[in-house]
Design an enzyme around this catalytic site. Sequence first.
Site, short mmCIF file in Angstrom:
data_model
loop_
_atom_site.label_atom_id
_atom_site.label_comp_id
_atom_site.label_asym_id
_atom_site.label_seq_id
_atom_site.Cartn_x
_atom_site.Cartn_y
_atom_site.Cartn_z
CE LYS A 215 -3.36 2.03 -30.39
NZ LYS A 215 -2.71 1.20 -29.36
CD GLU A 264 -1.09 -7.67 -26.48
OE1 GLU A 264 -1.80 -6.88 -25.85
OE2 GLU A 264 -0.80 -7.52 -27.68
CD GLU A 308 0.44 2.09 -30.73
OE1 GLU A 308 0.22 0.90 -31.05
OE2 GLU A 308 1.11 2.87 -31.43
CD GLU A 443 3.30 -0.66 -36.44
OE1 GLU A 443 2.69 -1.19 -35.47
OE2 GLU A 443 3.40 0.56 -36.59
#
Length: 463
Positions: A215, A264, A308, A443
Site C-alpha cells: 500500500k 485522527e 487498508e 476520494e
Amino acid sequence: MNRQQYSSAEKHDNSRYIAYHFYTETIEVARISALAFFEAGEKRFKGERFFWQNPEKTHTIVGLGHAHVLAAENHQSRFEDIKSNWQSLCKQIVNEESFVEPVLFGGFSFDPLNKTKSVWHHFPEAYFTVPTFQLVLKNERAYISIHLITKREDTFREFDSLRNERDKLIHAAQVSEPVTYRKPIVTGREELKKESYLSSIEKVTNVIKAKQAEKVVIARVLRLDFSKNLLASSALYQVSKEQPESYLFGLEAKDQFFFGATPERLVKVEDRSALSAGLAGSTPRGKTMERDLELGNELLNDRKNRSEHQYVVDMISKVFTAHCSEKTVPKKPKLMKIRDIQHLYTPVEGKLKEGSSLIDLVRDLHPTPALGGEPKQSAMSLIRQYETMNRGFYAAPIGWIDAKGNGEFAVAIRSALLDKKEAYLYAGGGIVEDSTPESEYAETWVKFRPMLRALGGQLSDES
C-alpha cells in the site's frame, strides 16, 4: 529561514555548561474564550501563536509569543533532539505551582528526505515553541501562565512587565465583542499538477501489482487564491463551526499559518497510559439516514478498506508492543462518523514501559500506514518518487507535551497552509492493488471538503 533564531534548550561553550532559567507563573481566571484570547494576541504576537482543542472540547490550549523555540533540521535525530532538549529545559523550571504545567507545542514535517521544492518556507523539519503566554481550558476551569526563559539572574522587572501584558490580554479577551467572521472570497482555484497526480496513481498501482509494496498513500494539493490576506483567527473561527467534532489545531510560523480539523489522534499519554487509534478506510456520509447506514455497512464489509485499516492497526500494535508493558486491541473496527466522511476506527491502549516516552511513540508511529503505506520504507521511497509535491507538515504529527511528559499528538490531515493571499489544501488516499485513478481522485475531493468549506471554496454540490 534564519536558523539562528532557533536554539536548543542548552548549549556548551568551551565545555562549560550554560543553562537557561525557566520561570513560570500561573493564575486562574474566569471562563474565557480561547479564540478571543488568540485574537487578543494578533497585533503583538502575530506569527508566534498556536491553538489546540480536542474533539470533546475538554482541553484547549492557546499560546501567544515565543518564550523559547526548539527546532531541528537533522532528519536522523530530530525526534531525539526535541525530546532531550525539552527534558533539559524542564529541569530548569522555577515554579511553585504544579496544577498547570508548561507546554511545548509544535510538529514535525512529514518527510525530511523529500527534496521537492516546498512552499513551507518558515517551517523547519521540527518546529516547537514554549509560549510566553499560555491559556489552558480544562475541566471547566481556565488558567493563564507566563513563561520566561532566560540566562539572566535578575528578571524581576521583566517578569513584572509580563504580568502587566498578561492582564491587558485577559482584559481584551474578556471584554471585547465576539467577532463574527465572514468567509473569505475565493478568486481562483487550481489543482496543482493534476495530470501528474492521476498518472502517479496508475504507476504506483502497477508497482503494487508487481509486489514491490502492499500500500502507498499518494496525496495532491489544491491552491486557492484570495483578494485579501487570510486571517488565522478567521480560519479557526470557521473551522470550529464547521468541524466541531475534530481536533482543531493551528500553528503560526512568521507569515504562514498551518491549521486543520483532523479526526485522527496519533497518540495520547496521560499518567503513563498511552492511547492511539487506527483510522483508515473511508466513505462519504449519506444524504439521508438510510443511505448513511448503507454506506457505513458497505465500508465495514469492504475488502479493500478493511485491508487498508488492518495495516494501520497491526503497525500501531507492533509499536505499542515495543513501548508498552500491556496492550489492548479490539478485534474488529467500528465506524467514526464526522460531518463529511466516515472512517473505520480501532482504538489501541497500553501502559508505557519505563524509559519510553510520548515522543518515542510519536517517532515510531509516524507515518502510520494510513498516511505513508506498507511496508513503511518502501512506501516512503515510492512517495518521494511519484508524489507531485512536498507535504511539509501535512499528514505529520502535530501536538503538545508538558513538563511531566503528558501530552497528545494528532495526524495533521484535513488541513491547509495559509500564506498571505494563498491557501494550499492537501488530501490523499491509500493506493492498493485494485485502486483506480478515478476513484482515488474522487476520494480526495471528499477529504478536501472541510478545508474548502472553511475557506469559502465550497464544491458545486453545496449550497
